[in-house]
Design a protein around this motif. Structure first.
Motif, PDB file in Angstrom:
ATOM      1  N   LYS A   1       0.712  -1.496   0.137  1.00  0.00           N
ATOM      2  CA  LYS A   1      -0.038  -0.050  -0.072  1.00  0.00           C
ATOM      3  C   LYS A   1       0.874   1.433   0.135  1.00  0.00           C
ATOM      4  O   LYS A   1       0.246   2.365   0.015  1.00  0.00           O
ATOM      5  CB  LYS A   1      -0.860   0.041   1.269  1.00  0.00           C
ATOM      6  CG  LYS A   1      -2.188  -1.055   1.087  1.00  0.00           C
ATOM      7  CD  LYS A   1      -2.898  -0.866   2.171  1.00  0.00           C
ATOM      8  CE  LYS A   1      -3.852   0.497   2.083  1.00  0.00           C
ATOM      9  NZ  LYS A   1      -5.115   0.857   3.105  1.00  0.00           N
TER      10      LYS A   1
ATOM     11  N   GLU B   1      -5.528  -4.164   5.634  1.00  0.00           N
ATOM     12  CA  GLU B   1      -5.486  -4.439   4.186  1.00  0.00           C
ATOM     13  C   GLU B   1      -3.934  -4.848   3.784  1.00  0.00           C
ATOM     14  O   GLU B   1      -3.628  -5.589   2.930  1.00  0.00           O
ATOM     15  CB  GLU B   1      -6.073  -3.253   3.508  1.00  0.00           C
ATOM     16  CG  GLU B   1      -6.409  -3.540   2.067  1.00  0.00           C
ATOM     17  CD  GLU B   1      -7.483  -2.539   1.256  1.00  0.00           C
ATOM     18  OE1 GLU B   1      -6.846  -1.370   0.850  1.00  0.00           O
ATOM     19  OE2 GLU B   1      -8.579  -2.559   1.397  1.00  0.00           O
ATOM     20  N   SER B   2      -3.102  -3.928   4.413  1.00  0.00           N
ATOM     21  CA  SER B   2      -1.786  -4.353   4.218  1.00  0.00           C
ATOM     22  C   SER B   2      -1.458  -5.624   4.702  1.00  0.00           C
ATOM     23  O   SER B   2      -0.477  -6.511   3.853  1.00  0.00           O
ATOM     24  CB  SER B   2      -0.759  -3.243   4.960  1.00  0.00           C
ATOM     25  OG  SER B   2      -0.819  -1.834   4.450  1.00  0.00           O
TER      26      SER B   2
ATOM     27  N   VAL C   1      -2.850  -8.148   2.011  1.00  0.00           N
ATOM     28  CA  VAL C   1      -2.120  -8.197   0.793  1.00  0.00           C
ATOM     29  C   VAL C   1      -0.572  -8.983   0.841  1.00  0.00           C
ATOM     30  O   VAL C   1      -0.256  -9.552  -0.334  1.00  0.00           O
ATOM     31  CB  VAL C   1      -2.101  -6.917   0.040  1.00  0.00           C
ATOM     32  CG1 VAL C   1      -1.197  -5.864   0.810  1.00  0.00           C
ATOM     33  CG2 VAL C   1      -1.719  -6.913  -1.508  1.00  0.00           C
TER      34      VAL C   1
ATOM     35  N   ALA D   1       0.268  -6.178  -8.431  1.00  0.00           N
ATOM     36  CA  ALA D   1      -0.323  -5.144  -7.181  1.00  0.00           C
ATOM     37  C   ALA D   1       0.653  -3.925  -7.012  1.00  0.00           C
ATOM     38  O   ALA D   1      -0.118  -3.166  -6.495  1.00  0.00           O
ATOM     39  CB  ALA D   1       0.182  -5.919  -5.891  1.00  0.00           C
TER      40      ALA D   1
ATOM     41  N   LYS E   1      -2.881   0.274  -6.303  1.00  0.00           N
ATOM     42  CA  LYS E   1      -3.330   0.604  -4.992  1.00  0.00           C
ATOM     43  C   LYS E   1      -4.563   1.442  -4.863  1.00  0.00           C
ATOM     44  O   LYS E   1      -5.198   1.207  -3.772  1.00  0.00           O
ATOM     45  CB  LYS E   1      -2.030   1.468  -4.605  1.00  0.00           C
ATOM     46  CG  LYS E   1      -2.113   2.044  -2.987  1.00  0.00           C
ATOM     47  CD  LYS E   1      -1.002   2.658  -2.651  1.00  0.00           C
ATOM     48  CE  LYS E   1      -0.725   4.081  -3.282  1.00  0.00           C
ATOM     49  NZ  LYS E   1      -1.413   4.917  -2.668  1.00  0.00           N
TER      50      LYS E   1
ATOM     51  N   TYR F   1      -7.192  -3.454  -1.647  1.00  0.00           N
ATOM     52  CA  TYR F   1      -6.809  -4.692  -1.683  1.00  0.00           C
ATOM     53  C   TYR F   1      -7.674  -5.720  -0.771  1.00  0.00           C
ATOM     54  O   TYR F   1      -7.545  -6.397   0.054  1.00  0.00           O
ATOM     55  CB  TYR F   1      -5.383  -4.958  -1.140  1.00  0.00           C
ATOM     56  CG  TYR F   1      -4.452  -4.174  -1.830  1.00  0.00           C
ATOM     57  CD1 TYR F   1      -3.990  -4.632  -3.386  1.00  0.00           C
ATOM     58  CD2 TYR F   1      -3.830  -3.075  -1.691  1.00  0.00           C
ATOM     59  CE1 TYR F   1      -3.101  -4.094  -4.071  1.00  0.00           C
ATOM     60  CE2 TYR F   1      -2.789  -2.609  -2.235  1.00  0.00           C
ATOM     61  CZ  TYR F   1      -2.255  -3.049  -3.618  1.00  0.00           C
ATOM     62  OH  TYR F   1      -1.352  -2.269  -4.429  1.00  0.00           O
TER      63      TYR F   1
ATOM     64  N   ARG G   1     -10.567  -8.414  -4.846  1.00  0.00           N
ATOM     65  CA  ARG G   1      -9.344  -7.868  -5.828  1.00  0.00           C
ATOM     66  C   ARG G   1      -8.090  -8.765  -5.701  1.00  0.00           C
ATOM     67  O   ARG G   1      -7.517  -8.880  -6.398  1.00  0.00           O
ATOM     68  CB  ARG G   1      -9.163  -6.422  -4.939  1.00  0.00           C
ATOM     69  CG  ARG G   1      -7.883  -5.665  -5.644  1.00  0.00           C
ATOM     70  CD  ARG G   1      -8.339  -5.361  -7.003  1.00  0.00           C
ATOM     71  NE  ARG G   1      -6.905  -4.523  -7.706  1.00  0.00           N
ATOM     72  CZ  ARG G   1      -6.969  -4.715  -8.871  1.00  0.00           C
ATOM     73  NH1 ARG G   1      -7.271  -5.427  -9.769  1.00  0.00           N
ATOM     74  NH2 ARG G   1      -5.622  -3.965  -9.088  1.00  0.00           N
ATOM     75  N   LEU G   2      -7.826  -9.029  -4.452  1.00  0.00           N
ATOM     76  CA  LEU G   2      -6.599  -9.958  -4.035  1.00  0.00           C
ATOM     77  C   LEU G   2      -6.794 -11.195  -5.090  1.00  0.00           C
ATOM     78  O   LEU G   2      -5.757 -11.590  -5.850  1.00  0.00           O
ATOM     79  CB  LEU G   2      -6.195 -10.252  -2.870  1.00  0.00           C
ATOM     80  CG  LEU G   2      -6.175  -9.249  -1.794  1.00  0.00           C
ATOM     81  CD1 LEU G   2      -6.192  -9.776  -0.307  1.00  0.00           C
ATOM     82  CD2 LEU G   2      -4.937  -8.583  -2.228  1.00  0.00           C
TER      83      LEU G   2
ATOM     84  N   LEU H   1      -6.116 -10.210  -8.543  1.00  0.00           N
ATOM     85  CA  LEU H   1      -4.529  -9.929  -8.858  1.00  0.00           C
ATOM     86  C   LEU H   1      -3.627 -11.353  -8.803  1.00  0.00           C
ATOM     87  O   LEU H   1      -2.971 -11.533  -9.765  1.00  0.00           O
ATOM     88  CB  LEU H   1      -3.793  -9.369  -7.566  1.00  0.00           C
ATOM     89  CG  LEU H   1      -4.251  -7.673  -7.469  1.00  0.00           C
ATOM     90  CD1 LEU H   1      -3.846  -7.043  -6.272  1.00  0.00           C
ATOM     91  CD2 LEU H   1      -3.692  -6.862  -8.623  1.00  0.00           C
TER      92      LEU H   1
END
Length: 275
Positions: free
Chosen positions: A117, A155-156, A159, A179, A185, A189, A193-194, A197
């Protein structure tokens, strides 16, 4: 022109450590156990973080910080290029490490502590790292080892675990590229979304990916990297070690080139002496 690093945010609800202290301060406190050499270098890493945000009209390159007369006491006996022997030992050089690229026996190892992030981490990934891979990694001079250093909340963390899970299927660097793509960003995430990705990165088994990302092994792996960064006194992302030399922020390419060249030169001379 230098680029400032991303400032670290203190988590709103830090977890309590075994010692009874809470959150990042407890993790940093445990740094006193890793020896005077690393403790001294941790001060330098903090100074490098500070230097990366100083006005551009001052000498704010990490090289100036790491080797300047205003640096912390020289307890670790740094090399002439500003590298610390104790920090150099943090290179893992693990064969088959999915979160690394380059030969395990490369003369230079760049360890990167970063958060997906972090905008400046993305800048390094898009603008600087590809050139380092072409100029040094592909020629066997450099190895890049990634360390997850999530500092911007849940969220950090999510991901970071997802990236680790992608690595379980050999697609960490593909996930890393997806990512950190321009605009990624801003899309966030979240869970869906993950998965997107991971699919973009080429992860084949998405069910396994989801299970791995939510599993205990992922949490332990991310925590290990995160606590290593805290023990070093890292206060921002991205933070780097080049054969034990601290560099902070998405610095201009030439800062990394000089550090890698100096480390390679020192490694070459050391190898010649041992023959």
């Amino acid at each position: 022109m230098s680029h400032p690093s991303q400032p670290r945010k203190t988590p709103q609800s830090p977890k309590t450590s075994r010692s009874g202290q809470s959150g990042p301060s407890a993790k940093r406190g445990r740094g006193v156990l890793i020896g005077a050499g690393v403790a001294t270098a941790a001060v330098l890493l903090g100074l490098a973080s500070y230097s990366a945000t100083k006005p551009a009209d001052r000498d704010d390159t990490p090289a100036a910080v790491a080797t300047g007369s205003s640096a912390a006491p020289d307890a670790a006996g740094p090399h002439s290029d500003g590298a610390y022997p104790e920090l150099e030992k943090l290179a893992r050089r693990t064969e088959g490490d999915p979160l690394a690229q380059g030969r395990p026996d490369a003369p230079v190892v760049l360890v990167e502590y970063a958060d997906f992030k972090c905008g400046y981490c993305g800048k390094f990934a898009r603008d600087t790292e590809p050139e380092l891979v072409k100029k040094y990694v592909e020629k066997g001079v450099l190895r890049i080892e990634w360390r997850n250093f999530p500092i911007f909340g849940e969220e950090s963390e999510a991901v970071a675990r997802a990236a680790w899970a992608a690595g379980r299927q050999g697609e960490f660097w593909g996930f890393h590229q997806a990512a950190y793509a321009e605009g990624a960003k801003e899309k966030g995430y979240g869970k869906d979304r993950l998965t997107a990705l991971a699919k973009e990165a080429g992860v084949k088994d998405l069910d396994r990916f989801t299970a791995d990302a939510d599993g205990a092994q992922a949490r332990a792996a991310v925590k290990k990297d995160q606590e290593e960064a805290y023990r070093l006194g890292a206060t921002s992302t991205p933070s780097f070690l080049v054969n034990g030399r601290p560099i902070s922020g998405a610095q201009p390419d030439e800062v990394f080139h000089r550090a890698i060249d100096a480390a390679a030169d020192r490694a070459g001379k050391s190898g010649a002496k041992q023959k």
